[in-house]
Scaffold this motif. Structure first.
Motif, short mmCIF file in Angstrom:
data_model
loop_
_atom_site.label_atom_id
_atom_site.label_comp_id
_atom_site.label_asym_id
_atom_site.label_seq_id
_atom_site.Cartn_x
_atom_site.Cartn_y
_atom_site.Cartn_z
N ALA A 280 0.82 -1.21 0.00
CA ALA A 280 0.00 0.00 0.00
C ALA A 280 0.85 1.26 0.00
O ALA A 280 0.44 2.30 -0.54
N LYS A 281 2.03 1.25 0.61
CA LYS A 281 2.84 2.45 0.76
C LYS A 281 3.79 2.68 -0.40
O LYS A 281 4.53 3.67 -0.40
N LYS A 282 3.81 1.80 -1.39
CA LYS A 282 4.68 1.96 -2.54
C LYS A 282 3.90 2.55 -3.70
O LYS A 282 2.68 2.45 -3.76
N PRO A 283 4.62 3.19 -4.64
CA PRO A 283 3.92 3.74 -5.79
C PRO A 283 3.13 2.66 -6.53
O PRO A 283 3.57 1.52 -6.65
N ALA A 284 1.98 3.05 -7.02
CA ALA A 284 1.13 2.08 -7.71
C ALA A 284 1.80 1.61 -8.99
O ALA A 284 2.40 2.40 -9.74
N ALA A 285 1.69 0.32 -9.24
CA ALA A 285 2.26 -0.25 -10.44
C ALA A 285 1.34 0.03 -11.62
O ALA A 285 0.13 0.23 -11.48
N LEU A 286 1.95 0.08 -12.80
CA LEU A 286 1.17 0.23 -14.01
C LEU A 286 0.45 -1.09 -14.28
O LEU A 286 1.06 -2.15 -14.35
N THR A 287 -0.86 -1.02 -14.42
CA THR A 287 -1.65 -2.24 -14.63
C THR A 287 -2.47 -2.11 -15.90
O THR A 287 -2.89 -1.01 -16.30
N GLU A 288 -2.72 -3.26 -16.53
CA GLU A 288 -3.47 -3.32 -17.78
C GLU A 288 -4.41 -4.53 -17.76
O GLU A 288 -4.17 -5.52 -17.06
N VAL A 289 -5.47 -4.43 -18.56
CA VAL A 289 -6.30 -5.58 -18.89
C VAL A 289 -5.96 -5.94 -20.33
O VAL A 289 -6.09 -5.12 -21.24
N VAL A 290 -5.53 -7.18 -20.53
CA VAL A 290 -5.08 -7.64 -21.83
C VAL A 290 -5.95 -8.80 -22.27
O VAL A 290 -6.25 -9.71 -21.48
N ALA A 291 -6.37 -8.76 -23.54
CA ALA A 291 -7.18 -9.85 -24.09
C ALA A 291 -6.56 -10.31 -25.39
O ALA A 291 -6.23 -9.49 -26.26
N THR A 292 -6.38 -11.61 -25.54
CA THR A 292 -5.88 -12.19 -26.77
C THR A 292 -7.06 -12.60 -27.64
O THR A 292 -8.02 -13.22 -27.16
N VAL A 293 -6.99 -12.23 -28.92
CA VAL A 293 -8.08 -12.58 -29.83
C VAL A 293 -8.01 -14.08 -30.09
O VAL A 293 -7.02 -14.61 -30.64
N GLU A 294 -9.07 -14.78 -29.70
CA GLU A 294 -9.13 -16.24 -29.79
C GLU A 294 -10.42 -16.66 -30.47
O GLU A 294 -11.36 -15.85 -30.60
N PRO A 295 -10.50 -17.92 -30.92
CA PRO A 295 -11.75 -18.36 -31.56
C PRO A 295 -12.97 -18.24 -30.67
O PRO A 295 -14.09 -18.07 -31.16
N GLY A 296 -12.79 -18.33 -29.36
CA GLY A 296 -13.93 -18.26 -28.47
C GLY A 296 -14.43 -16.86 -28.18
O GLY A 296 -15.53 -16.70 -27.63
N ASN A 297 -13.63 -15.82 -28.52
CA ASN A 297 -14.08 -14.45 -28.19
C ASN A 297 -14.03 -13.48 -29.37
O ASN A 297 -14.47 -12.33 -29.25
N CYS A 298 -13.51 -13.94 -30.50
CA CYS A 298 -13.37 -12.99 -31.61
C CYS A 298 -14.75 -12.57 -32.13
O CYS A 298 -15.69 -13.36 -32.19
#
Length: 354
Positions: A280-298
């Protein structure tokens, strides 16, 4: 004199022989008449006896009742036997005692719990009573909860685990056991488990060190393909400080943060969660939501739920939607900056509820 006595004896003998011959010649006729007379007497006595035993009046029976007397006696018996009334019809009625008891108890107290009986026990395929399912929680370092489920009658069964709104699904082993390490999102530390066959369990343990961490969690259902990425200590893509499902980091805060994967992706309908933890006391890390294009979600919009935890307050929750490219872009990545996503979640959470 002697001759006369002999003649008389001879004559007497002849008379007896003639009488004996007459009787022997007519024995069948005499026997028939005697048997008929005896049978009629016995029949009359039996009829009279049966009628007399059914009558409420007793009177001496004549030795040889006539046909008219027998008919009069039968009529008297019929008049003396009372007519029984028709019995009412019997119909089954529903058992209302349990419903009435529940209604009365609801009026008296709302926390009534029925005592457990042998009928509530669970039995395995061999008819042996199983130990009741049990859920235990153990506080661990870095505001983590060690969860252990024992359910001997539920081997290889899907279970849904929920904590602070975050839910994931897994499967027990062949002995009905399941364990997991859950990053706490709420100070109360309550965890509930739903077994596939309808049993629900819950347990809670306080998390005193929750204020020492900050967390971001992502939960998804089905083949969404969404994942968390974090970059700690200024790391670039692919470096050791790039925390992702393939590089979750060590479960310690001293190195900057770590990722925990929850749920079984091999299930037919997976429910997954990923939780990134940092100090909690350290600088916030850079975070991302990543999605790979796959046959089930394209070509579809995939949905997820974001949880953010800061301090001991309840986590902030919001939904995200990612429009995936068409299937001709299989293998490509879609990246969403969590800073923007968290701003969207914060704005949505600040809106007044209808």
């Amino acid at each position: 004199m002697q001759i006369g006595r002999r003649a008389i004896m001879v004559g007497g003998t002849f008379f007896l022989a003639a009488a004996t011959g007459h009787i022997m010649q007519n024995t069948d006729a005499f026997g028939a008449r005697l048997r008929a007379t005896a049978a009629m007497a016995v029949q009359d006595e039996l009829v009279l006896a049966s009628l007399t035993s059914a009558s409420t009046q007793t009177s001496p029976s004549p030795a040889t009742p006539s046909a008219g007397a027998t008919g009069a006696l039968a009529a008297a018996v019929l008049r003396s036997v009372p007519d029984f009334p028709d019995l009412p019809s019997i119909e089954p009625l529903p058992l209302r005692a349990t419903t009435q008891l529940a209604a009365r108890l609801s009026d008296v107290t709302s926390d009534y719990m029925r005592a457990e009986t042998l009928a509530d026990r669970e039995y395995d395929t061999y008819g042996i009573a199983c130990a009741a399912p049990a859920l235990t929680l153990t506080p661990l370092k870095s505001a983590m909860l060690g969860m252990a489920l024992t359910a001997p009658c539920h081997p290889n069964e899907i279970v849904r685990i929920s904590h602070a709104g975050m839910t994931f699904a897994a499967m027990t082993d062949d002995k009905g056991n399941f364990t997991a390490t859950i990053p706490a999102l709420a100070a109360k530390g309550e965890v509930s488990v739903h077994l596939e066959h309808g049993r629900d369990l819950s347990a809670s343990r306080l998390v005193p060190d929750l204020g020492s961490v900050s967390r971001i969690a992502l939960s998804t259902r089905g083949a969404a393909g969404l994942h968390l990425n974090a970059y700690i200590n200024g790391a670039a893509n692919g470096e050791p400080g790039h925390i992702r499902p393939g590089n979750i980091g060590l479960p310690t805060l001293g190195l900057g943060g770590f990722l925990v994967n929850l749920g079984d992706p091999a299930l037919a309908q997976p429910m997954l969660a990923e939780v990134f933890t940092a100090a909690a006391k350290k600088p916030a890390a850079l975070t991302e939501v990543v999605a790979t294009v796959e046959p089930g979600n394209c070509g579809h919009d995939v949905l997820g739920t974001i949880f953010t935890q800061q301090g001991t307050v309840l986590p902030t929750t919001g939904a995200i939607s990612v429009a995936m490219p068409d299937c001709d872009a299989l293998g490509d990545l879609v990246v969403m900056d969590m800073g923007r996503a968290l701003t969207t979640v914060a704005l949505a959470s600040a809106q007044p509820q209808p």
